[in-house]
Design an enzyme around this catalytic site. Structure first.
Site, PDB file in Angstrom:
ATOM      1  N   SER A   1       0.836  -1.204   0.000  1.00 55.19           N
ATOM      2  CA  SER A   1       0.000   0.000   0.000  1.00 55.19           C
ATOM      3  C   SER A   1       0.869   1.251   0.000  1.00 55.19           C
ATOM      4  O   SER A   1       1.980   1.258   0.553  1.00 55.19           O
ATOM      5  CB  SER A   1      -0.858  -0.007   1.266  1.00 55.19           C
ATOM      6  OG  SER A   1      -1.415   1.261   1.499  1.00 55.19           O
TER       7      SER A   1
ATOM      8  N   TYR B   1      -2.317  -1.346  10.795  1.00 60.43           N
ATOM      9  CA  TYR B   1      -2.536  -1.925   9.462  1.00 60.43           C
ATOM     10  C   TYR B   1      -1.374  -1.556   8.530  1.00 60.43           C
ATOM     11  O   TYR B   1      -0.781  -2.400   7.869  1.00 60.43           O
ATOM     12  CB  TYR B   1      -3.866  -1.409   8.871  1.00 60.43           C
ATOM     13  CG  TYR B   1      -3.892  -1.400   7.365  1.00 60.43           C
ATOM     14  CD1 TYR B   1      -4.096  -2.569   6.643  1.00 60.43           C
ATOM     15  CD2 TYR B   1      -3.657  -0.218   6.641  1.00 60.43           C
ATOM     16  CE1 TYR B   1      -4.082  -2.565   5.259  1.00 60.43           C
ATOM     17  CE2 TYR B   1      -3.642  -0.204   5.270  1.00 60.43           C
ATOM     18  CZ  TYR B   1      -3.850  -1.379   4.576  1.00 60.43           C
ATOM     19  OH  TYR B   1      -3.807  -1.369   3.210  1.00 60.43           O
TER      20      TYR B   1
ATOM     21  N   LYS C   1       2.091  -3.686   6.567  1.00 59.07           N
ATOM     22  CA  LYS C   1       2.576  -3.618   5.176  1.00 59.07           C
ATOM     23  C   LYS C   1       4.084  -3.311   5.161  1.00 59.07           C
ATOM     24  O   LYS C   1       4.842  -3.919   4.400  1.00 59.07           O
ATOM     25  CB  LYS C   1       1.810  -2.551   4.385  1.00 59.07           C
ATOM     26  CG  LYS C   1       0.322  -2.807   4.252  1.00 59.07           C
ATOM     27  CD  LYS C   1       0.014  -4.027   3.416  1.00 59.07           C
ATOM     28  CE  LYS C   1      -1.484  -4.250   3.234  1.00 59.07           C
ATOM     29  NZ  LYS C   1      -1.796  -5.579   2.681  1.00 59.07           N
TER      30      LYS C   1
END
Ligand code: UD1
Length: 335
Positions: A124, A149, A153
């Site tokens: 992302s 979150y 990544k």
């Protein structure tokens, strides 16, 4: 060639499965359906006329994953499976770290045991963090994020990079998505989160369908041309095709490679709302509210590397994105 798609029943995963099947790949889906509906598999079949193999297991279930690798001759993996709600991750960090890291580590162990060396990973733009100037370029430090979150990544990118160093035959393509929106032209696949949507386009879809009263635009006083945040929205079908290009690239290369998938253009929340209203010929009730914690004023991709390395470029317009999103939201309301 057989491709394992983890999280293949999800929003981006399902669109990618459709493109893989249309391109003639054999597809095996692993998805625990924690944030997807089982009928997505039937919808994929309706669209493509082909039925992918489907195993409703969690990717961190090592025994289950080994059985899948034993049952098929898997040549490559596209790894989407993971929790993805930014706000929820702040409240439940352990669940996010456990799920997203465990599933990736387990997958890598099983891939190693079965001599599978090609991986495309769903990363992302959040890995660029708050300190890089936009447009974001891949060589900028991508070592920060603003939520658990996002940190998963960052960490998974690190794990894959280290793994590639230790295993020179391995190829990991780290696809850094910007803001995917839009839906499949059939109206059968799209972004349909459980509960009240956090992301902008599914929220707009529910307002347009009369299921939510009005959109709140988070902040009208940013230092942007119209005061609302700017993002790089790209059509989910363009994004799906980017995965096929990355898969081809992984076949012929080794090592870890981070690649942005975006259009290279920033547009504001107000511009997106206006485009949605125009192309779908409707008025969207909205108000300008306070800023949302953690939002950056503006960012978009430098999309040069994807073009040079993969021969990939986004082709759908903002109008395509708004139209297909509405077609999907309408159909979802009916079903
Ligand atoms: C976020 C995550 C990104 C993740 C993506 C998809 C960060 C910094 N960003 O992107 O990593 O991949 O979600 O899950 O962690 N907005 C409104 N009203 C709404 C909803 C959104 O005005 O009801 C605005 C937001 O303020 C933002 C824009 O719309 O400016 C896009 O928001 P959203 O769709 O949630 O995506 P991002 O926050 O950009």
């Amino acid at each position: 060639m057989t491709v394992l798609v983890t999280g293949g029943a999800g929003y981006i995963g399902s669109h990618t499965v459709v493109e893989l099947l249309n391109a003639g790949y054999e597809v095996v889906i692993v998805d625990d359906l924690s944030n997807a509906k089982a009928d997505v598999i039937d919808r994929i079949q309706t669209i493509t006329g082909k039925s992918p193999a489907f195993h409703p297991i969690n990717c961190a279930d090592k025994g289950g994953l080994c059985n899948v690798f034993r049952s098929y001759n898997i040549n490559a993996v596209i790894h989407f499976a993971g929790f993805k709600a930014v706000g929820e991750s702040v409240k439940k960090p352990l669940e996010y770290y456990r799920n997203n890291l465990d599933s990736t580590l387990t997958l890598l162990e099983v891939m190693e045991a079965f001599d599978c060396h090609k991986l495309v990973f769903s990363s992302s733009a959040t890995v660029y963090g708050p300190n890089n100037p936009h447009p974001y370029r891949e060589e900028m430090p991508a070592i920060q994020s603003s939520s658990p979150y996002g940190w998963t990544k960052v960490m998974i990118e690190r794990i894959l990079t280290d793994y590639c160093t230790a295993h020179p035959e391995f190829s990991a393509i780290l696809l850094r998505y910007f803001n995917p929106i839009g839906a499949h032209k059939s109206g059968l696949l799209g972004d349909d989160p459980n509960g009240i949507p956090n992301n902008l386009m599914p929220y707009i879809g529910r307002v347009a369908a009369g299921q939510l009263e009005k959109l709140t635009i988070f902040g009208g006083d940013y230092e942007t041309p119209d005061g609302t945040c700017q993002r790089d929205y790209l059509h989910v079908v363009d994004l799906a095709i980017g995965h096929l290009k990355a898969l081809e690239y992984a076949q012929n290369n080794s090592g870890a490679e981070a690649i942005n998938l975006g259009t290279g253009n920033g547009i504001s929340v107000l511009e997106l709302v206006t485009a949605f209203e125009k192309v779908n010929n409707m008025k969207l009730p909205y108000e300008i509210g306070p800023r949302r914690d953690g939002d950056l004023p503006a960012f978009w991709a430098d999309a040069t590397k994807a073009k040079e390395l993969l021969g990939w470029e986004a082709t759908h317009t903002v109008e395509d994105m708004c139209k297909s999103s509405w077609e999907f939201a309408k159909k979802s309301k009916e079903s």
